[in-house]
Write a protein that holds these residues in place. Structure first.
Motif, PDB file in Angstrom:
ATOM      1  N   TYR A  88       0.854  -1.192   0.000  1.00 12.24           N
ATOM      2  CA  TYR A  88       0.000   0.000   0.000  1.00 12.24           C
ATOM      3  C   TYR A  88       0.885   1.235   0.000  1.00 12.24           C
ATOM      4  O   TYR A  88       2.058   1.200   0.386  1.00 12.24           O
ATOM      5  CB  TYR A  88      -0.952  -0.001   1.201  1.00 12.24           C
ATOM      6  CG  TYR A  88      -0.269  -0.077   2.547  1.00 12.24           C
ATOM      7  CD1 TYR A  88       0.166   1.074   3.208  1.00 12.24           C
ATOM      8  CD2 TYR A  88      -0.062  -1.312   3.177  1.00 12.24           C
ATOM      9  CE1 TYR A  88       0.781   1.004   4.436  1.00 12.24           C
ATOM     10  CE2 TYR A  88       0.554  -1.386   4.398  1.00 12.24           C
ATOM     11  CZ  TYR A  88       0.975  -0.231   5.029  1.00 12.24           C
ATOM     12  OH  TYR A  88       1.596  -0.304   6.252  1.00 12.24           O
ATOM     13  N   GLU A 126      -3.787   4.499  11.572  1.00 13.74           N
ATOM     14  CA  GLU A 126      -4.055   3.173  11.022  1.00 13.74           C
ATOM     15  C   GLU A 126      -5.231   3.154  10.048  1.00 13.74           C
ATOM     16  O   GLU A 126      -5.218   2.394   9.080  1.00 13.74           O
ATOM     17  CB  GLU A 126      -4.325   2.189  12.169  1.00 13.74           C
ATOM     18  CG  GLU A 126      -3.130   1.918  13.056  1.00 13.74           C
ATOM     19  CD  GLU A 126      -2.041   1.129  12.344  1.00 13.74           C
ATOM     20  OE1 GLU A 126      -2.336   0.508  11.303  1.00 13.74           O
ATOM     21  OE2 GLU A 126      -0.884   1.152  12.808  1.00 13.74           O
ATOM     22  N   THR A 185      -7.086   5.833   5.197  1.00 10.60           N
ATOM     23  CA  THR A 185      -5.699   5.652   4.768  1.00 10.60           C
ATOM     24  C   THR A 185      -5.620   4.734   3.559  1.00 10.60           C
ATOM     25  O   THR A 185      -6.495   3.882   3.361  1.00 10.60           O
ATOM     26  CB  THR A 185      -4.868   5.044   5.909  1.00 10.60           C
ATOM     27  OG1 THR A 185      -5.419   3.762   6.255  1.00 10.60           O
ATOM     28  CG2 THR A 185      -4.858   5.946   7.132  1.00 10.60           C
ATOM     29  N   LYS A 187      -3.801   2.312   3.281  1.00  9.92           N
ATOM     30  CA  LYS A 187      -3.711   0.962   3.842  1.00  9.92           C
ATOM     31  C   LYS A 187      -5.102   0.368   4.059  1.00  9.92           C
ATOM     32  O   LYS A 187      -5.361  -0.801   3.712  1.00  9.92           O
ATOM     33  CB  LYS A 187      -2.944   1.032   5.164  1.00  9.92           C
ATOM     34  CG  LYS A 187      -2.756  -0.293   5.889  1.00  9.92           C
ATOM     35  CD  LYS A 187      -1.959  -0.061   7.168  1.00  9.92           C
ATOM     36  CE  LYS A 187      -1.703  -1.337   7.926  1.00  9.92           C
ATOM     37  NZ  LYS A 187      -0.926  -1.090   9.171  1.00  9.92           N
ATOM     38  N   GLN A 190      -6.722  -0.654   0.751  1.00  6.34           N
ATOM     39  CA  GLN A 190      -6.261  -1.955   0.271  1.00  6.34           C
ATOM     40  C   GLN A 190      -6.917  -3.084   1.050  1.00  6.34           C
ATOM     41  O   GLN A 190      -7.251  -4.133   0.490  1.00  6.34           O
ATOM     42  CB  GLN A 190      -4.736  -2.048   0.398  1.00  6.34           C
ATOM     43  CG  GLN A 190      -3.973  -1.133  -0.555  1.00  6.34           C
ATOM     44  CD  GLN A 190      -4.085  -1.604  -1.993  1.00  6.34           C
ATOM     45  OE1 GLN A 190      -5.150  -1.519  -2.609  1.00  6.34           O
ATOM     46  NE2 GLN A 190      -2.999  -2.098  -2.542  1.00  6.34           N
ATOM     47  N   TYR A 286      -2.694  -7.052   9.343  1.00  9.03           N
ATOM     48  CA  TYR A 286      -2.806  -5.625   9.061  1.00  9.03           C
ATOM     49  C   TYR A 286      -1.576  -4.877   9.574  1.00  9.03           C
ATOM     50  O   TYR A 286      -1.147  -3.882   8.986  1.00  9.03           O
ATOM     51  CB  TYR A 286      -4.072  -5.089   9.723  1.00  9.03           C
ATOM     52  CG  TYR A 286      -4.480  -3.699   9.277  1.00  9.03           C
ATOM     53  CD1 TYR A 286      -5.077  -3.488   8.037  1.00  9.03           C
ATOM     54  CD2 TYR A 286      -4.290  -2.594  10.093  1.00  9.03           C
ATOM     55  CE1 TYR A 286      -5.470  -2.227   7.622  1.00  9.03           C
ATOM     56  CE2 TYR A 286      -4.679  -1.329   9.696  1.00  9.03           C
ATOM     57  CZ  TYR A 286      -5.262  -1.140   8.456  1.00  9.03           C
ATOM     58  OH  TYR A 286      -5.647   0.116   8.041  1.00  9.03           O
ATOM     59  N   ASN A 287      -1.021  -5.341  10.688  1.00  6.49           N
ATOM     60  CA  ASN A 287       0.239  -4.808  11.220  1.00  6.49           C
ATOM     61  C   ASN A 287       1.275  -5.917  11.210  1.00  6.49           C
ATOM     62  O   ASN A 287       0.945  -7.087  11.433  1.00  6.49           O
ATOM     63  CB  ASN A 287       0.065  -4.291  12.650  1.00  6.49           C
ATOM     64  CG  ASN A 287      -0.874  -3.100  12.730  1.00  6.49           C
ATOM     65  OD1 ASN A 287      -1.970  -3.201  13.246  1.00  6.49           O
ATOM     66  ND2 ASN A 287      -0.449  -1.965  12.197  1.00  6.49           N
ATOM     67  N   MET A 312       0.367  -7.149   4.985  1.00  2.00           N
ATOM     68  CA  MET A 312       0.230  -5.809   4.437  1.00  2.00           C
ATOM     69  C   MET A 312       1.490  -5.013   4.760  1.00  2.00           C
ATOM     70  O   MET A 312       1.866  -4.866   5.932  1.00  2.00           O
ATOM     71  CB  MET A 312      -1.009  -5.118   4.995  1.00  2.00           C
ATOM     72  CG  MET A 312      -2.305  -5.859   4.665  1.00  2.00           C
ATOM     73  SD  MET A 312      -3.787  -4.873   4.968  1.00  2.00           S
ATOM     74  CE  MET A 312      -3.635  -3.616   3.694  1.00  2.00           C
ATOM     75  N   GLU A 314       4.024  -1.486   3.612  1.00  2.00           N
ATOM     76  CA  GLU A 314       4.076  -0.182   2.946  1.00  2.00           C
ATOM     77  C   GLU A 314       5.113  -0.186   1.841  1.00  2.00           C
ATOM     78  O   GLU A 314       6.219  -0.716   2.008  1.00  2.00           O
ATOM     79  CB  GLU A 314       4.412   0.898   3.975  1.00  2.00           C
ATOM     80  CG  GLU A 314       4.399   2.311   3.425  1.00  2.00           C
ATOM     81  CD  GLU A 314       4.779   3.318   4.494  1.00  2.00           C
ATOM     82  OE1 GLU A 314       5.925   3.802   4.467  1.00  2.00           O
ATOM     83  OE2 GLU A 314       3.936   3.609   5.364  1.00  2.00           O
TER      84      GLU A 314
END
Length: 1347
Positions: A88, A126, A185, A187, A190, A286-287, A312, A314
């Motif tokens: 993302y 987030e 966001t 993120k 996505q 997710y994190n 996920m 960046e």
């Protein structure tokens, strides 16, 4: 191997063949970020990489069993799902929403709704602006439902906030990136696209999303429930409550709802990832977390035939790339996934488990948790029940890997037990069994209502009992990293001196003693400290116990120094001991007695503030103080000795015991009956002497008829003795507290005053502390200071470097030479300096592909200059951790102790002890009696605060440091990091020091981001050049055009921009580091001065030019300059002539060949090309050192070992010896000559003196260091004798590298100038030359000394 998903909608399946689908994660990440179009290093010659990846969309998921398994994102194993990475875009700048701006106008200090403000910021990062606002809507609803105005001190502010939020118009989520109202966001966008794609599962869909914080999970559910059109099939539920772990009914209801489809998407927080859940089709991380165990849990949750694990990350985020490489995918062994999928009910594999131990909680969350936890006094961390599972996994892994035969016993075994009293409700008990190696191996936890809670409780009980046994490693308890809020603020800086350039800083004191005071005082943790007998069996040192309120961490043995010999201090930790109040009072009084006696100061300290206690061991226990025997130390304490010491500081000899030798064994006596005075050890009882004797070996009484007459004349108020025929006591002076940490500490200079040799027993007092305990107690200041050093280093390592650095290396790194400890930073600083130059050169080379060599030098200076290093060190508060001063033993003071005003002693209860010898005796001076056994001592201490000595010993808590010292320590820490874990650990430490190096997280990033010129912009190599050069250097080039660039001189027209200059810049730094590492490893204890000399000689232009010519590399240079060609040819011929001459002289003189290239100026291209080839080879190997290390071992290392050693640095060894002395800081070094008989020749001795004096010895040639004859030689002439003596001295220094550190303390004195050094060296060499020409004439100027 992970695949990168570039998109989540609007794309079809990849057109790449299956082979390309298996490209490794590094290549995929690089290609996706670079778009596959840059002329990157990896793209220049490798096959094209897949840039589209595998796309997850609804078309693919129409038949998941067919589509995703036929074209796998990752080839799944039996224990792994199919995996993919969703990239993302980076987050936009975090601007506050209009609601947050309005709230801050009402409450700028965030004094009300503090937790909501914090949660809104988390949601903003987030999920986005929309989520940040919705957090407030939810919070105000909950506030209204649980409102209690009486409990809110900020009621008015809270009321205004409530009214504002209540009337606010909230926007719904807008996922259109091109819209002005976009409020989430990238993120989260996505994530929604991925969830849309999962609609193909239909009613069979069940998914899990892993997030870090509960606030994010809750608000995600709120937002998803509003997105009815996009996510109609999604029925989300946030798993944030601990009840799901502790309450069996809650857990069963959740599992039922998830199984029957009431919820088909669970948003799980990190803290609950070990909960037992049904398997899911899709698990979305997710994190990302630096935890291989977290990855294993994710895989375990998706172990179904069509399971997918999605990460996920960046775009362009190097940290995310590193986490994916090190903490997921192939980096995690399949066995760990099997272990967690079975709830730990299997044996632990022997494969490594990489964990940081980070629980991913905020400091506020940790501080607000009410439940009981295990505290770490070293760094103040806390280990909760939900952290214990990871701690036990880490312990078990470490033990399993350390034993020869791995344990096959399951780690966690959960049993169900019915509870009739609870209506037949089942409870669960977990048995924890670890591999052997700890004092505790198996434990059964308490009954719990769920298997998850049983495992957690069992793990916590195991950690708690291990803690009680002093066996829990403090590093298992996570230490939060210091925040960046106070960057470049240095509270330890007190003041600066503009003249000297030094600044005054506060010295760090360990937090351990402060943190440990917060714990129960009845439970103490023992450490038995033993020293051995450094001064021989006649003067024994008894072990003592140090009892702390929290267990001390593991401490390595260390050395104390006793005038030329050393003793190793060992320690053994024991389990916790519970003491009642009476015994605690006894320990408190005994500790005060010990400290007052050894320091001769009126120390006082209340029991509540006493950080540690001292206790003696029973003689029977003192013989074996090993760990295995420290089961219960309560009964091993010599309580009778404690009671004797607490009763009084001395006792008097009775008339019945004057002739009993056992009364004087292991005794300390004093002839003044006051508390603070000199003391003596009893050597023996002398029945052959009496007070009427005049011993000839006692100068003190020589002017008197006998000892009795001396006492009558010198002792005030003395009349006579009861027994004039009593035997005398032969005594020796007892030492005082000294700095035993300084290897070159010299004995105290005796005064002219004659000390006592004999005492009259009737006039003496016997110290209530035995001599063996007293000797050890005198070492307590040095021992406790060393313990403080260890604790400070552990704090530093945990706070800033995540315990990545080996502690013994870090300990050396923070000690400046001025501290005169056993080790200092100088060797590590040289290694760290070269590594930093190496790293920064690679960094600026990669990230500045268009800069010339000169510009690269300037760019590098912005990273490695002392100014930058100092500023970065100041920004993290490093100066307070530096140890730059000699231990001030005279100012030693235990934590929280103060010195009492003796004028207040009358407030205490005096001892009513009088002499038992009748009228002739002397009463004890009660005015100086220490009231250590007074129950009102603490009250007296508090009432006399106004008259206490409040003035802190500034010299002990502050220190002056120069910027150069601070920069050197930073470099030494980098060197320590490299020795601890190689280049990647050193890189992370560089980042932890906040040096300006962005966009790199691991060394692999250099390969990913480097650009290299294509092959069509470099000249073509002549035929045979490639094979010839590879044959010379012993390594191969993967990209031959890089060799072409390395050999190209700027004189070739059209190739000025692709000549060797940039490669030479890189190769210079690589070679510099290889040379320093070679010297560092070859001679473990070589002095830093000698290392610097060797390194300078090895990397000099002259030496590298000689290597170039000797190996024949110069024949393959590419240039278009006739003058340059002639210069190279001429130099090569002259160099060969010099080489042959030097070898002939070396054979004639019986020495190794030296540096024959000196005094010849080579063409710079010859040294440059060696470095440029190294740079080209380094890049060709993907920024790894494999090839250059082969080249180093093939041509450079043999050349250095033959020509560049301490003995061959110069034609005259005296000059090299002198330079070593100069770099070491030795100011008193001399070579002295003497003419012997006509047939004996001349003898030359060399001395390096540490005393500023001429030594009128025989006129013999000596090399002398600190009054130690280091080497001698006898030859026919003074010149040859001087050379031979200097050579022998160099051999001696090479054989004993620690000689200078243990015998020279000149560095702490005022150094003489370089001009004086030069003048005296010239005089010394001139005198030796004179001796060569005058062999028969006596030299009256033999004694040459550097003062």
């Amino acid at each position: 191997m992970l695949r990168i998903w570039k998109e989540t909608s609007g794309a079809t399946t990849s057109s790449h063949p299956d082979a390309n689908l298996k490209c490794d994660m590094n290549q995929d990440t690089q290609s996706c970020e670079a778009g596959g179009d840059q002329p990157g290093l990896n793209n220049s010659a490798l096959a094209p990489l897949a840039t589209d990846g595998v796309v997850l969309n609804r078309a693919m998921l129409q038949d998941p069993s067919e589509s995703l398994t036929s074209k796998p994102v990752l080839c799944a194993s039996d224990s792994r799902p199919l995996e993919a990475v969703i990239l993302y875009d980076a987050l936009f700048p975090n601007e506050e929403s209009r609601l947050m701006e309005a709230l801050h106008e009402i409450d700028p200090e965030e004094s009300s709704f503090t937790n909501t403000f914090r949660a809104a910021r988390y949601a903003l990062v987030e999920v986005g602006l929309c989520a940040s606002d919705l957090v407030w809507r939810r919070a105000i609803r909950e506030y209204a439902a649980n409102r209690n105005d009486d409990d809110d001190p900020n009621f008015e502010i809270a009321n205004k906030i409530r009214d504002l939020v209540k009337n606010w118009v909230f926007a719904m989520p807008n996922l259109n990136l091109s819209s002005r109202g976009f409020n989430v966001t990238p993120k989260f966008v996505q994530l929604i696209h991925v969830l849309k794609s999962c609609g193909a599962y239909g009613d069979k869909f069940c998914g899990i999303i892993l997030v870090q914080r509960s606030e994010v999970a809750t608000i995600m559910v709120d937002i998803m429930r509003t997105m009815i059109d996009e996510l109609a099939f999604i029925r989300p539920y946030a798993l944030t409550s601990e009840l799901l772990v502790t309450d069996g009914h809650e857990q069963r209801e959740l599992l039922h709802n998830f199984a029957n489809g009431k919820f088909n998407l669970l948003i799980l927080i990190k803290n609950l990832e070990d909960i037992d859940l049904p398997r899911a089709n899709v698990f979305i991380r997710y994190n990302l977390f630096e935890s291989q165990l977290s990855y294993a849990f994710a895989c375990a949750h998706t172990m179904v035939p069509d399971g997918h694990l999605i990460h996920m990350a960046e775009k362009g985020n190097d940290l995310h790339r590193r986490i994916l490489q090190e903490y997921s995918g192939p980096a995690v062994d399949d066995k760990w996934i099997e272990v967690v999928s079975q709830g730990g009910n299997s044996s632990i594999p022997s494969c490594p488990l990489k964990e940081t131990g980070n629980p991913y909680r905020s400091d506020e969350e940790t501080a607000s948790r009410p439940e009981i936890s295990i505290g770490d006094s070293v760094n103040g961390g806390r280990l909760f029940e939900d952290d214990a599972l990871l701690a036990v996994f880490r312990i078990a892994t470490s033990l399993q890997r350390s034993i020869t035969t791995p344990s096959l016993h399951p780690l966690f075994v959960v049993h169900s037990i019915p509870v009739p009293s609870m209506g037949g409700v089942q409870q669960f008990v977990c048995t924890v069994t670890l591999p052997p190696g700890l004092p505790l191996q198996t434990i059964q936890g308490p009954p719990r209502l769920t298997p998850t809670h049983a495992r957690r409780s069992g793990a916590y009980q195991f950690c708690l009992q291990l803690f009680e046994l002093s066996g829990l490693d403090y590093r298992l308890i996570y230490t939060p990293r210091r925040s960046d809020e106070n960057a470049y603020a240095n509270p330890s800086l007190l003041k600066s001196d503009l003249v000297s350039g030094n600044s005054c800083y506060m010295r760090k004191r360990p937090d351990f003693w402060v943190n440990s005071l917060q714990n129960s005082k009845e439970r103490l943790f023992p450490v038995v400290v033993s020293v051995g007998n450094p001064e021989g069996p006649s003067e024994p040192y008894a072990p003592i116990i140090i009892l702390t309120r929290q267990p001390l961490p593991h401490l390595e043995p260390f050395k104390l120094f006793f005038y030329g010999v050393f003793a190793t201090v060992k320690n053994a930790r024991g389990p916790a001991v519970i003491f009642d109040s009476e015994h605690l009072n006894d320990l408190h009084s005994y500790t005060l007695r010990i400290c007052r006696t050894i320091a001769n100061k009126a120390f006082v300290c209340s029991m509540e503030k006493m950080a540690y206690f001292i206790a003696p061991l029973l003689p029977s226990q003192a013989k074996d103080a090993s760990w295995s025997n420290l089961i219960d130390l309560h009964d091993a304490i010599d309580w009778q000795a404690v009671a004797r010491a607490n009763s009084n500081y001395i006792t008097r000899f009775s008339s019945d015991s004057l002739r009993d030798p056992s009364e004087f064994e292991d005794a300390v006596v004093q002839d003044r009956l006051v508390e603070f005075t000199r003391r003596c050890y009893v050597v023996r009882l002398r029945p052959d002497l009496s007070p009427m004797s005049k011993p000839p070996d006692s100068p003190r009484e020589m002017e008197y008829a006998n000892i009795l007459e001396y006492c009558r004349a010198r002792r005030k108020g003395f009349q006579s003795l009861q027994d004039n025929n009593q035997p005398l006591i032969e005594v020796s002076k007892a030492a005082t507290v000294l700095n035993r940490l300084n290897p070159v500490h010299k004995p105290l200079i005796e005064t002219n005053k004659t000390g006592p040799k004999y005492f009259i027993p009737e006039l003496c007092g016997k110290c209530t502390i035995p001599a063996s305990i007293y000797r050890t107690a005198l070492l307590l200041p040095s021992i406790t200071r060393r313990i403080d050093d260890f604790l400070i280093v552990k704090e530093l390592n945990a706070q800033f470097f995540a315990n990545m650095i080996l502690e013994h290396h870090l300990l050396s790194a923070v000690f400046a030479p001025s501290a005169t400890f056993e080790t200092d930073y100088e060797r590590l600083e040289l290694l760290g300096d070269s590594f930093l130059k190496y790293f920064s050169s690679v960094y600026v080379f990669v990230f500045n592909p268009a800069l010339s060599e000169g510009a690269l030098h300037k760019a590098r200076q912005h990273i490695i200059s002392n100014k930058v290093l100092t500023q970065c060190a100041l920004s993290i508060g490093l100066p307070s951790y530096i140890q730059g001063k000699t231990f001030s033993y005279k100012l030693w003071q235990p934590p929280n102790f103060t010195v009492q005003d003796l004028s207040l002693q009358h407030l205490g209860r005096p001892n009513n002890l009088t002499s038992s010898s009748g009228n002739g005796g002397m009463a004890i001076d009660t005015m100086t009696q220490a009231p250590v056994n007074d129950i009102n001592a603490s009250a007296m201490h508090s009432t006399s605060q106004s008259k206490m000595k409040h003035k802190a010993p500034d010299d002990n808590i502050t220190q002056w440091l120069g910027d150069k010292t601070i920069a050197d320590v930073a470099e030494a820490i980098i060197g320590a990091a490299y020795l601890s874990g190689g280049r990647d650990v050193a890189l992370r430490v560089i980042k932890a020091l906040r040096l300006p190096v962005a966009n790199v997280e691991q060394w692999e990033d250099f390969r990913q981001k480097a650009l290299a010129p294509p092959s069509n912009v470099t000249p073509r190599l002549r035929g045979g050049t490639l094979s010839a050069v590879e044959g010379i250097i012993g390594a191969s080039f993967k990209y031959p055009h890089l060799l072409s660039q390395a050999l190209t001189h700027g004189s070739i027209h059209g190739y000025e921009n692709t000549c060797y200059e940039r490669l030479e810049f890189l190769g210079d730094a690589v070679l510099d580091f290889l040379v320093v590492r070679h010297v560092f490893n070859r001679d473990d204890h070589m002095s830093p001065g000698a290392m610097t000399l060797l390194k300078s000689a090895m990397v000099s232009n002259s030496a590298l030019a000689a290597v170039c010519v000797r190996t024949g590399l110069h024949a393959y240079l590419l240039y278009e300059s006739y003058a340059l060609g002639n210069s190279i040819q001429s130099y090569a011929e002259r160099l060969e002539t010099r080489r042959q001459e030097e070898h002939q002289k070396a054979v004639r003189d019986g020495r190794p060949p030296g540096q024959y290239w000196l005094d010849m100026e080579p063409p710079k291209i010859l040294s440059d090309v060696v470095e440029s080839i190294i740079g080209a080879l380094y890049i060709s190997d993907g920024f790894t050192s494999d090839g250059v290390e082969l080249m180093f071992k093939t041509i450079l290392e043999p050349f250095y070992d033959q020509h560049v050693t301490i003995k061959t640095l110069s034609h005259h060894p005296t000059k090299i010896l002198f330079e070593i002395m100069q770099t070491q800081g030795c100011q008193q070094f001399s070579i002295e000559k003497e003419k012997l008989g006509e047939t004996d020749g001349t003898r030359c001795d060399g001395r390096i003196k540490v005393v500023s004096m001429w030594n009128e010895l025989m006129s013999l040639p000596l090399v002398i260091v600190h009054d130690i004859v280091l080497a001698t030689a006898t030859e026919s002439t003074g010149y040859i004798a001087g050379r031979m003596a200097s050579t022998a001295a160099l051999d001696a220094l090479e054989g004993d590298p620690s000689f200078m550190a243990h015998n020279c303390s000149c560095r702490n004195r005022t150094h003489i100038g370089k001009k004086d050094y030069k003048n005296r060296l010239e005089k010394m060499l001139a005198d030796l030359e004179e001796g060569q020409n005058a062999t028969t004439e006596e030299d009256h100027n033999d004694a040459m000394e550097v003062n």
